[in-house]
Write an enzyme that holds these catalytic residues in place. Structure first.
Site, PDB file in Angstrom:
ATOM      1  N   SER A   1       0.810  -1.217   0.000  1.00 50.56           N
ATOM      2  CA  SER A   1       0.000   0.000   0.000  1.00 50.56           C
ATOM      3  C   SER A   1       0.841   1.263   0.000  1.00 50.56           C
ATOM      4  O   SER A   1       2.057   1.225  -0.067  1.00 50.56           O
ATOM      5  CB  SER A   1      -0.942   0.045   1.202  1.00 50.56           C
ATOM      6  OG  SER A   1      -0.180   0.205   2.378  1.00 50.56           O
TER       7      SER A   1
ATOM      8  N   TYR B   1      -3.094   0.636  -3.051  1.00 50.65           N
ATOM      9  CA  TYR B   1      -4.257   1.177  -2.347  1.00 50.65           C
ATOM     10  C   TYR B   1      -3.785   2.026  -1.175  1.00 50.65           C
ATOM     11  O   TYR B   1      -2.643   1.926  -0.731  1.00 50.65           O
ATOM     12  CB  TYR B   1      -5.190   0.051  -1.880  1.00 50.65           C
ATOM     13  CG  TYR B   1      -4.539  -0.890  -0.903  1.00 50.65           C
ATOM     14  CD1 TYR B   1      -4.626  -0.670   0.467  1.00 50.65           C
ATOM     15  CD2 TYR B   1      -3.817  -2.002  -1.346  1.00 50.65           C
ATOM     16  CE1 TYR B   1      -4.012  -1.531   1.369  1.00 50.65           C
ATOM     17  CE2 TYR B   1      -3.212  -2.860  -0.458  1.00 50.65           C
ATOM     18  CZ  TYR B   1      -3.317  -2.622   0.906  1.00 50.65           C
ATOM     19  OH  TYR B   1      -2.700  -3.460   1.792  1.00 50.65           O
TER      20      TYR B   1
ATOM     21  N   GLY C   1       5.633  -2.351   1.316  1.00 50.64           N
ATOM     22  CA  GLY C   1       5.701  -3.631   0.633  1.00 50.64           C
ATOM     23  C   GLY C   1       6.472  -3.543  -0.667  1.00 50.64           C
ATOM     24  O   GLY C   1       7.452  -2.806  -0.779  1.00 50.64           O
ATOM     25  N   ALA C   2       6.013  -4.278  -1.679  1.00 51.20           N
ATOM     26  CA  ALA C   2       6.719  -4.338  -2.967  1.00 51.20           C
ATOM     27  C   ALA C   2       6.889  -2.960  -3.596  1.00 51.20           C
ATOM     28  O   ALA C   2       7.902  -2.684  -4.246  1.00 51.20           O
ATOM     29  CB  ALA C   2       5.976  -5.261  -3.924  1.00 51.20           C
TER      30      ALA C   2
END
Length: 117
Positions: A25, A58, A73-74
């Site tokens: 996110s 998101y 995250g990624a």
């Protein structure tokens, strides 16, 4: 028929953090979210001005007035703290709705404080 148009934008926000060890996110200062007419869990497209990356994720609501823009995250691999990003949402409109539609555009300074909205 519905057509997709720009709905809202936070223009040239500064990435304050990139947290690889998180589920995913983008965390955005709640004050910016409200000004840009964006909501937690909403899908956004991130455009990195520094390196040309474009990707979707998101929103997670961040602390109000913190100036926080953190990719998690990624997505953290696609940006560096200090990068300028444009955060956009799109909406689906009928041809009649488009005639009256005006996207919400929030311009921020280097500390992610609102200049104009």
């Amino acid at each position: 028929m519905l057509v997709e148009f720009l709905n809202s934008k936070i223009h040239r926000a500064t990435v304050t953090d990139a947290n690889l060890n998180y589920v995913g996110s983008i965390t955005i200062d709640e004050t910016l979210l409200k000004a840009a007419n964006m909501q937690e869990w909403q899908k956004v497209e991130i455009l990195d001005v520094n390196n040309g990356e474009r990707f979707q994720t998101y929103i997670i609501k961040g602390e109000p007035d913190s100036g926080k823009i953190c990719l998690n995250g990624a997505a953290a691999r696609k940006v560096q703290p200090g990068d300028k990003v444009i955060i956009v949402t799109y909406g689906y409109f009928t041809p009649e709705e488009v005639k009256a539609h005006k996207p919400t555009i929030v311009i921020v300074d280097d500390n992610n404080k609102i200049i104009t909205s």
